[in-house]
Every structure is written in structure tokens, then in C-alpha cells.
Design a protein around this motif. Sequence first.
Motif, short mmCIF file in Angstrom:
data_model
loop_
_atom_site.label_atom_id
_atom_site.label_comp_id
_atom_site.label_asym_id
_atom_site.label_seq_id
_atom_site.Cartn_x
_atom_site.Cartn_y
_atom_site.Cartn_z
N PRO A 184 122.11 -10.60 -32.54
CA PRO A 184 121.71 -10.39 -31.15
C PRO A 184 120.39 -11.02 -30.67
N HIS A 185 119.56 -11.59 -31.54
CA HIS A 185 118.23 -12.00 -31.09
C HIS A 185 118.24 -12.96 -29.89
N ASP A 186 118.88 -14.11 -30.07
CA ASP A 186 118.87 -15.11 -29.00
C ASP A 186 119.62 -14.60 -27.76
N ILE B 118 108.03 -7.46 -22.87
CA ILE B 118 109.23 -6.92 -23.51
C ILE B 118 109.55 -7.69 -24.79
N PHE B 119 109.03 -8.92 -24.89
CA PHE B 119 109.22 -9.72 -26.11
C PHE B 119 108.84 -8.91 -27.34
N PHE B 120 107.70 -8.21 -27.26
CA PHE B 120 107.17 -7.52 -28.44
C PHE B 120 108.00 -6.28 -28.77
N GLN C 133 108.42 -25.36 -37.39
CA GLN C 133 109.43 -24.58 -36.65
C GLN C 133 109.82 -23.34 -37.47
N ILE C 134 109.68 -22.17 -36.85
CA ILE C 134 110.04 -20.98 -37.60
C ILE C 134 111.34 -20.35 -37.09
N HIS C 135 111.92 -20.92 -36.06
CA HIS C 135 113.24 -20.45 -35.61
C HIS C 135 114.30 -21.28 -36.32
N GLY C 136 115.47 -20.70 -36.49
CA GLY C 136 116.54 -21.43 -37.16
C GLY C 136 116.30 -21.63 -38.64
N LEU D 266 100.71 -18.94 -28.65
CA LEU D 266 100.77 -19.13 -30.09
C LEU D 266 102.22 -19.23 -30.55
N HIS D 267 103.06 -18.43 -29.90
CA HIS D 267 104.49 -18.47 -30.23
C HIS D 267 105.08 -19.85 -29.95
N ALA D 268 104.61 -20.47 -28.87
CA ALA D 268 105.14 -21.79 -28.49
C ALA D 268 104.86 -22.84 -29.56
N ILE E 238 119.93 -11.62 -26.56
CA ILE E 238 119.17 -10.71 -25.68
C ILE E 238 118.02 -11.45 -25.00
N HIS E 239 117.44 -12.44 -25.69
CA HIS E 239 116.47 -13.30 -24.99
C HIS E 239 117.12 -13.88 -23.73
N ASP E 240 118.31 -14.46 -23.92
CA ASP E 240 118.98 -15.12 -22.79
C ASP E 240 119.41 -14.12 -21.72
N TRP F 247 107.79 -14.53 -40.09
CA TRP F 247 106.77 -15.01 -39.16
C TRP F 247 106.60 -14.01 -38.02
N HIS F 248 107.70 -13.56 -37.43
CA HIS F 248 107.58 -12.62 -36.32
C HIS F 248 106.98 -11.29 -36.76
N ARG F 249 107.25 -10.88 -38.00
CA ARG F 249 106.64 -9.64 -38.49
C ARG F 249 105.12 -9.79 -38.54
N ASN G 234 113.28 -18.77 -22.80
CA ASN G 234 112.69 -20.04 -23.21
C ASN G 234 111.60 -19.74 -24.24
N LEU G 235 111.80 -20.16 -25.46
CA LEU G 235 110.88 -19.74 -26.53
C LEU G 235 109.44 -20.20 -26.30
N GLY G 236 109.26 -21.24 -25.51
CA GLY G 236 107.90 -21.69 -25.22
C GLY G 236 107.15 -20.71 -24.33
N HIS H 42 111.27 -6.13 -28.04
CA HIS H 42 112.51 -6.74 -28.54
C HIS H 42 112.32 -7.11 -30.01
N HIS H 43 111.21 -7.75 -30.31
CA HIS H 43 110.99 -8.17 -31.70
C HIS H 43 110.68 -7.01 -32.63
N ALA H 44 110.06 -5.97 -32.13
CA ALA H 44 109.87 -4.78 -32.99
C ALA H 44 111.25 -4.22 -33.34
CU1 C2O Z 1 110.17 -16.51 -31.80
CU2 C2O Z 1 112.44 -14.03 -30.11
O1 C2O Z 1 111.55 -15.59 -30.74
#
Ligand code: C2O
Length: 487
Positions: free
Chosen positions: A227-229, A256-258, A117-120, A103-105, A231-233, A127-129, A247-249, A260-262
Motif C-alpha cells: 500500500p505505500h505508493d 500526513i507523510f510522517f 536512491q532509497i526507494h525501490g 531531505l527526503h527529495a 496511499i501516497h497517490d 531509511w524511512h525508520r 510526488n516523492l520530491g 503514513h510512514h509511521a
Molecule cells: Cu520516501 Cu513514502 O516515501
Amino acid sequence: MKREIPNAPHRRQFLKGIAGGAALISGGTWAGFKALAQNPPSCPTPPAGGTVFKAGQDTRPIVERLSISKLSSSQLAELQKAFAALRALPSTDPRTWILQADLHALFCDQCSDDKTQIHGTWSFFPWHRAYLYFFERILGSLVNDLNNFRLPFWDWENYRSMPSPYRLPASTSNSLYDPNRYSVIASGGNLPSSDGTTSRIKVLDGITDFATFGGTATSGGACESNPHDLIHDDVGLQTSPWHDMGNLGYASRDPIFFAHHANLDKLWYNWNALSSSHPGEYENPTDSAFLSLRWSFYDYNKQLVSISAADVLNFTTNLRYSYPTPVYYNTSTSAAAPEEGVAVTEQQRTAPEITTYSARLVYSNSRPGPIVDVTYGVKVSLIQAAQQHKTVLMVLRGVTLPEDMVGAYDVVSVHGNSVKHLGSVAVVGHDMHMHTRKLAVVLDATEALEDLFDSSKPAFITLVARQGGARVPLNAEDIELRVLSSQ
Ligand code: C2O
């Protein structure tokens, strides 16, 4: 030329999928959504419609989301059980693990166009909340604890290595484990010493407007890239196609994504909380274009719910979770990272006093990046401020990055042999349409002032790739300098 990542789904596959997938599509949104459960996912239209979320409809108790380091052993066991149950759902279930992940992809450049697109953009935080809210409810219901189950956060500013329950045992018997992680992080190594630190959070507290912090309708906020991107990288594989976190897809295929986003959601809340002492600052946009942003998610009962940005702003009342009172923990950034389980020193968190100075970027073909031009008076004030141990921020707006840029980059000033680190910028694979999105970048220039303002040969600013060290030009529309004094 638009960058193509090998094996990554993209819009062309989406179109192919539609053409060949008439049987699936005829089943409506869910059938299209189901087509996602492939590797790589195709890209059907995101779920739409559903029951409209109403403030007050969620009457569960308000329960605090906790740092992973603070979970009791039974809470940890419940978390593991919930992810295991999610992974075990049949592929015909709209709540199932891979569909939730995919769904995130649908909302990143992997699949979406500029409209979804919800990034940038300013959609990034709300959206992430919303995504985490429904995901949390699904997990809670799967362990029959809808009322009390809440997602934990990985507070990387305090715990510099990936929490061990997500790493160990390092096998698929562990529902929190993901095999696609950078080896250093996967084996318990620390994040790079400048990434996601308390100092970085303090730098972002020097930003008082949402547009620069969290983005606008057409540009990304400073917090998203760093820091979001970053720490993803740091967590994902370090080479193309950067699975999973890089890779956001694919990023939300890693549990750990969840966490990180929390933590990012907590960071947003902590930033908002500074407005209590500074009314009119640290506040969310009030434009109706922002408030009426709306997306649909599958709830724990498999029903689609449509929720707006306005609905998620008051998350404690509407979404029934809270965070611990905002504090800074230990102020040292790299060395003295607390080990898991070791108590950290709490410190009162307050907004800094800010003085803003104007400046100008001067570009020239003879340099690989701009220099910063200020009046003599401004230069004197800034250097004095640095001598008094105040922090001097450089706020860049309207930054454009080269289209093919992916990964972590440091922003440095270069003055002969003296290279000073000002901050970092990162792009997650398939993040944005780089040619249309701009972003805000906030840097700490305190240590570089003498170099930047050297009157005979001022330092220039440039990006340096962490991998390979290539220099990439930095382009910004606008610059401003800020002195922060803590109170
Ligand atoms: Cu929708 Cu951390 O990305």
C-alpha cells in the motif's frame, strides 16, 4: 526517454546549482543543504558523516507510538505545537521544516542517482525508520518533551479517512494541514475501498521472505508499491506534478507523510513479529551489504549523526519507541470503516499456513498481457482451495513497469467480458529509475481462478490506469501461486 515533471527539481538543476553556488558550497555540508530551501528545491549532496550512532546511546524511556485516533487532547495539542514550532524555525537552522522535507527529495529520483536512491530497494524500510526517528526527536525537543513525544500513525487499515486534525481547520493556521491534497481526501472522504485495507495486510502476510516483502539491493518489495505508493497517490493531487504526497520530491511537505510512514514502519514491525511463531521466516536480511547501509541526519541538537540499517532493526532498544501489540482490527475492508473515535474489534493476528505451487507466465503478441499456465493437478488444488474459502495469492517477481508510468493502476484478469480485480500497483511521481528497478507484486487471485484457468480461453493479466482506464502491459520474470489457510 526519461520522464520530466514540470516544475520538478532534477539532477540537471542540481548541477547548475553547484556551478553557480560556490559561495554556499564553500560552507560545507550545511551550506549545501541550506540551498535546498527553495521551491523547487535544488539537489545538493546529501548530508554525510557526523557522529556515528551507537546502540545504547539513546537512553530515553521506551514510549509507544499511538494511532492518531488514540491521542489524548493534550497529546494532539502537543503534536500541533511541535509542527508549528518546526515550521517557525529560521531558514538558517538545519532542522527547519522545509529542509527536513527536502531531505527526503535527496533520496528519491528527484535528486538521487542509483547509489543514493532509497526507494525501490531494500533501503526503503530502514531509511524511512531512521528519517522518522530523527524527525521525531526534533519535534519532541521543540516542545521540550524529547523523552515522551512520539510520532502518531495513521492506521488507514482501520480509519479509512484522513484523520481530522490533519484536515481541520483547513487553513495554514493548522500546522498539520497541507493545501496540496486530493479534494476527496482533503474533505474527509474515504480512501478507495481496495487500498491499504486489512485484507491487503493479510495478503502481505502470505509473503515470508524480506526480498519479496521489502526489496533487495536492486528491486522494490511488494509492500512499497502497495500500500505505500498507492496511499501516497490517493492523498496527493491527482494530476501532474502530483504535489505533495503524490510526488516523492515534495511528499514530506505534507505532515500526513510522517503519520503514513509511521504506519508503514508499524506494518514492517508487525510483519517481523510473525517470525516468533515461524522462525527463519518474516526476518530482515542478514547480508552485510544490507546491515552496513548508512545515512546521516541532523539530530535535535543540530549535530549530524550517521546511522546504519543495522542500528534501526532493533528499534525498541535503540530508538526508544514501540507499537501496540499487532492485531487485526475489524476484518471488513470497505463498508464498515469505523468512524473516528468508534472502538474497533480486535482480533488475534497469526501467520497463515502457506502451500506454494509453481506456475508459468506465457506471453504472446496476440494478447495485451500474459496468461498463467499451471498443470492440471495444480489447477484442481487451487480451485478446491478457493472453494474452501482459502486465499490464493499470485506472487510476481521481477516486474518491470513502463518508464513513464505514474499513479495508481489496478491489476485485472480479463476473460471476455469478465474483468476481475486482482490487486493494485502504484508509482509515485519521480519514484524510481523505472528502467533499472524491478519490483515484486503480490495479488489476490482467489476470485479469478475460474477465468485464469479456463482451458479453452484463459484470462490474461494486465494493468489498468485508474485515471483514464488505459491498459498497460504487465511484465514479470517469475510467478508463483500460494494458498493461505488461516489457523
Ligand atoms: Cu520516501 Cu513514502 O516515501
